[in-house]
Write an enzyme that holds these catalytic residues in place. Structure first.
Site, short mmCIF file in Angstrom:
data_model
loop_
_atom_site.label_atom_id
_atom_site.label_comp_id
_atom_site.label_asym_id
_atom_site.label_seq_id
_atom_site.Cartn_x
_atom_site.Cartn_y
_atom_site.Cartn_z
N HIS A 59 0.89 -1.16 0.00
CA HIS A 59 0.00 0.00 0.00
C HIS A 59 0.93 1.21 0.00
O HIS A 59 2.01 1.16 0.59
CB HIS A 59 -0.83 0.10 1.27
CG HIS A 59 -1.75 -1.05 1.52
ND1 HIS A 59 -1.35 -2.20 2.13
CD2 HIS A 59 -3.06 -1.19 1.27
CE1 HIS A 59 -2.37 -3.02 2.24
NE2 HIS A 59 -3.42 -2.44 1.73
N ASP A 62 2.44 1.72 3.33
CA ASP A 62 3.35 0.69 3.87
C ASP A 62 4.78 1.13 3.57
O ASP A 62 5.71 0.85 4.31
CB ASP A 62 3.16 -0.66 3.19
CG ASP A 62 1.78 -1.26 3.41
OD1 ASP A 62 1.13 -0.89 4.40
OD2 ASP A 62 1.37 -2.09 2.59
N GLU A 186 -11.26 -6.22 -4.83
CA GLU A 186 -11.27 -7.25 -3.78
C GLU A 186 -12.46 -7.04 -2.85
O GLU A 186 -12.61 -5.98 -2.25
CB GLU A 186 -9.96 -7.19 -2.99
CG GLU A 186 -9.90 -8.18 -1.85
CD GLU A 186 -8.56 -8.17 -1.12
OE1 GLU A 186 -7.58 -7.58 -1.64
OE2 GLU A 186 -8.50 -8.76 -0.03
N LYS A 188 -15.01 -8.04 0.46
CA LYS A 188 -15.03 -8.59 1.82
C LYS A 188 -16.39 -8.23 2.42
O LYS A 188 -16.86 -7.11 2.22
CB LYS A 188 -13.89 -7.96 2.64
CG LYS A 188 -13.70 -8.61 4.00
CD LYS A 188 -12.51 -7.98 4.74
CE LYS A 188 -12.28 -8.70 6.05
NZ LYS A 188 -11.22 -8.06 6.85
N GLU A 222 -10.24 -13.21 -2.25
CA GLU A 222 -9.44 -13.70 -1.11
C GLU A 222 -10.18 -14.84 -0.43
O GLU A 222 -11.36 -14.73 -0.10
CB GLU A 222 -9.18 -12.57 -0.11
CG GLU A 222 -8.50 -13.10 1.15
CD GLU A 222 -8.06 -12.04 2.13
OE1 GLU A 222 -7.46 -11.03 1.70
OE2 GLU A 222 -8.29 -12.24 3.34
N HIS A 225 -12.05 -14.01 2.85
CA HIS A 225 -13.20 -13.11 2.73
C HIS A 225 -14.45 -13.85 2.26
O HIS A 225 -15.56 -13.60 2.76
CB HIS A 225 -12.87 -11.96 1.78
CG HIS A 225 -11.76 -11.09 2.28
ND1 HIS A 225 -11.26 -10.04 1.57
CD2 HIS A 225 -11.06 -11.11 3.45
CE1 HIS A 225 -10.30 -9.44 2.27
NE2 HIS A 225 -10.15 -10.09 3.41
N ASP A 250 -5.69 -13.63 -3.61
CA ASP A 250 -5.16 -13.55 -2.24
C ASP A 250 -5.38 -14.89 -1.56
O ASP A 250 -6.52 -15.29 -1.27
CB ASP A 250 -5.88 -12.44 -1.46
CG ASP A 250 -5.27 -11.07 -1.71
OD1 ASP A 250 -4.30 -10.98 -2.51
OD2 ASP A 250 -5.74 -10.09 -1.10
N ASP A 260 -11.99 -12.21 11.58
CA ASP A 260 -11.14 -12.14 10.40
C ASP A 260 -9.73 -12.63 10.76
O ASP A 260 -8.98 -11.94 11.43
CB ASP A 260 -11.11 -10.65 9.97
CG ASP A 260 -10.19 -10.39 8.81
OD1 ASP A 260 -9.78 -11.36 8.15
OD2 ASP A 260 -9.90 -9.21 8.57
N ASP A 262 -7.15 -14.24 8.64
CA ASP A 262 -6.00 -14.15 7.72
C ASP A 262 -4.94 -15.21 8.03
O ASP A 262 -3.74 -14.91 8.16
CB ASP A 262 -5.37 -12.75 7.79
CG ASP A 262 -6.18 -11.71 7.02
OD1 ASP A 262 -6.83 -12.06 6.02
OD2 ASP A 262 -6.16 -10.52 7.43
N ASP A 292 -1.92 -13.40 1.35
CA ASP A 292 -2.42 -12.26 2.13
C ASP A 292 -2.80 -12.74 3.53
O ASP A 292 -3.99 -12.86 3.85
CB ASP A 292 -3.61 -11.62 1.42
CG ASP A 292 -3.89 -10.23 1.98
OD1 ASP A 292 -3.03 -9.73 2.72
OD2 ASP A 292 -4.95 -9.67 1.69
C1 GLT Z 1 -5.84 -5.43 4.20
C2 GLT Z 1 -6.87 -6.46 3.86
C3 GLT Z 1 -6.46 -7.31 2.72
C4 GLT Z 1 -6.30 -6.54 1.43
C5 GLT Z 1 -5.21 -5.55 1.51
C6 GLT Z 1 -5.14 -4.78 0.21
S1 GLT Z 1 -5.36 -4.50 2.86
O1 GLT Z 1 -4.71 -6.03 4.75
O2 GLT Z 1 -7.12 -7.28 4.99
O3 GLT Z 1 -7.37 -8.35 2.52
O4 GLT Z 1 -5.99 -7.44 0.42
O5 GLT Z 1 -5.65 -3.51 0.32
MN MN Z 2 -6.69 -9.48 0.75
MN MN Z 3 -8.17 -10.49 4.66
#
Ligand code: GLT
Ligand code: MN
Ligand code: MN
Length: 392
Positions: A59, A62, A186, A188, A222, A225, A250, A260, A262, A292
């Site tokens: 980003h 970042d 993307e 979510k 993703e 998500h 992702d 969430d 990840d 991700d």
């Molecule tokens: C953030 C989010 C991710 C996205 C990123 C891209 S930002 O970390 O949780 O899923 O892909 O903006």
């Molecule tokens: Mn993502």
């Molecule tokens: Mn995520």
């Protein structure tokens, strides 16, 4: 990890990480960071030490803090570029942080405030220039704050129009500047907002069709998500592939009914992860595979390295399992029984004509015989399990 390992990744695998993923300091809504924050150069060094990585994405903030002066920005960029060269890493994708700063508390492209919306577009244009400087060709849009916490606060039809206006403007800007970007949207469903607009990849695909430059816009689905929305990620990615809109992906993991998470790719949903890798291989997906995900909050940086290496290793192991699945005689014999083709029928329904409609209407199908044909999915599923568990 030994480099002669059959599962050792190489840059040709196009595995990527984000400055925000391996650099995640282990903060969560209830607790402060558990790891010291690494600067971008240290993160690139870490990825270089892990080995086999193709690229690192970022980003805007970042890399360059939101309040950095132009001189500070120049120094950061110079050092980052050197680190990338040192480790032979690329920047395939860039994106904008439109969610951390309080200015985006009510969204960016869909904020109720025209000034905030214009600022978000301006910030994105600047971030696109930054990404282009490092050679990024994919530009991701994740609208984490684009939504509401109460339905009475925002008109969703109006929000859709604002979002479309922003993406149309930015597509035109990318063309104008000759960046050569492909945009990847993307989705979510929630977090950080209670309700995020265009909550799943399917919504994005519908939205894209109404854009001025829909040909340059695709999706970045993703795993976590779609799982949060209760969807089957393999089918979601299938939809994107079918629409020729899988511009980026992702990879991570997520347990159903949890916050969430990840999680590291493949750490929970082994079978889904296998089916996903199979789908990507079978349909020749050739874009970056971006992990991700975040290491557990309990990890130190040695463990973060293991997490990064493990993400790629898992993918490579699953890839080898896919090749075995696709060449396993027993499995393929079953697959052969399941998929039944008929040339004549295929010819009839491939394209409509009054003649083919008449011919189809005239066929006397034996419904009972069709219903009694066997579909040994239990056998196939068990063989898949055996294969994945190393029992075959
Ligand atoms: C953030 C989010 C991710 C996205 C990123 C891209 S930002 O970390 O949780 O899923 O892909 O903006
Ligand atoms: Mn993502
Ligand atoms: Mn995520």
């Amino acid at each position: 990890m030994a480099r002669q390992d059959a599962f050792a990744p190489t840059p040709a695998d196009k595995f990527t990480f984000g400055l925000w993923t391996v650099g995640n300091p282990g903060r969560d809504p209830f607790g402060e960071p558990t790891r010291v924050k690494l600067d971008p150069v240290k993160i690139v060094d870490l990825l270089g030490e892990v080995g086999g990585v193709h690229g690192v994405n970022f980003h805007d903030n970042d890399l360059i803090p939101i309040d950095a002066t132009p001189a500070e920005a120049d120094t950061i960029k110079r050092d980052f570029r050197k680190a990338l060269r040192r480790h032979g890493l690329k920047v395939p994708m860039a994106t904008t942080n439109l969610f951390s700063d309080p200015v985006f508390k009510d969204g960016a492209f869909t904020s109720n405030d025209r000034h905030v919306r214009a600022y978000a577009i301006q910030k994105t244009m600047r971030a696109m220039a930054l990404g282009a400087e490092f050679g990024a060709k994919i530009y991701v849009f994740w609208g984490g704050r684009e939504g509401t916490d109460t339905n009475v606060a925002k008109d969703p039809v109006q929000a859709g129009a604002w979002f479309r206006e922003a993406i149309n403007f930015l597509c035109a800007h990318s063309k104008d500047m000759k960046y050569g970007y492909k945009f990847a949207l993307e989705a979510k469903p929630n977090e950080p907002r209670g309700h995020i607009f265009l909550p799943v990849t399917g919504s994005m695909l519908g939205f894209i069709a109404g854009l001025d430059h829909s040909e340059m816009v695709g999706v970045n689905p993703e795993f976590a998500h779609e799982q949060m929305a209760g969807l089957n990620f393999v089918q979601v990615v299938g939809e994107a592939l079918d629409a020729k809109k899988l511009f980026h992906i992702d990879l991570n993991d997520q347990e159903v009914g949890r916050f969430d998470q990840d999680l590291r790719f493949g750490s929970q949903s082994y079978k889904h992860a296998f089916a996903l890798v199979k789908l990507l291989i079978d349909h020749g997906y050739n874009g970056p595979k971006h992990f991700d995900s975040h290491a557990y909050r309990t990890s130190d940086y040695a463990d973060v390295k293991a997490f990064a290496a493990g993400s790629m290793r898992t993918y490579k192991i699953l890839e080898s399992k896919v090749h075995r699945f696709n060449s396993d005689r027993g499995i393929q014999a079953l697959v052969g029984k399941i998929v039944r083709e008929d040339r004549k029928l295929a010819g009839l329904t491939a394209k409509y004509s009054s003649k083919s409609a008449k011919a189809l209407l005239a066929i006397d199908f034996d419904r009972k015989a069709l219903a009694s044909r066997s579909l040994p999915y239990e056998q196939l599923d068990q063989l898949t399990f055996d294969l994945l568990q190393g029992a075959r």
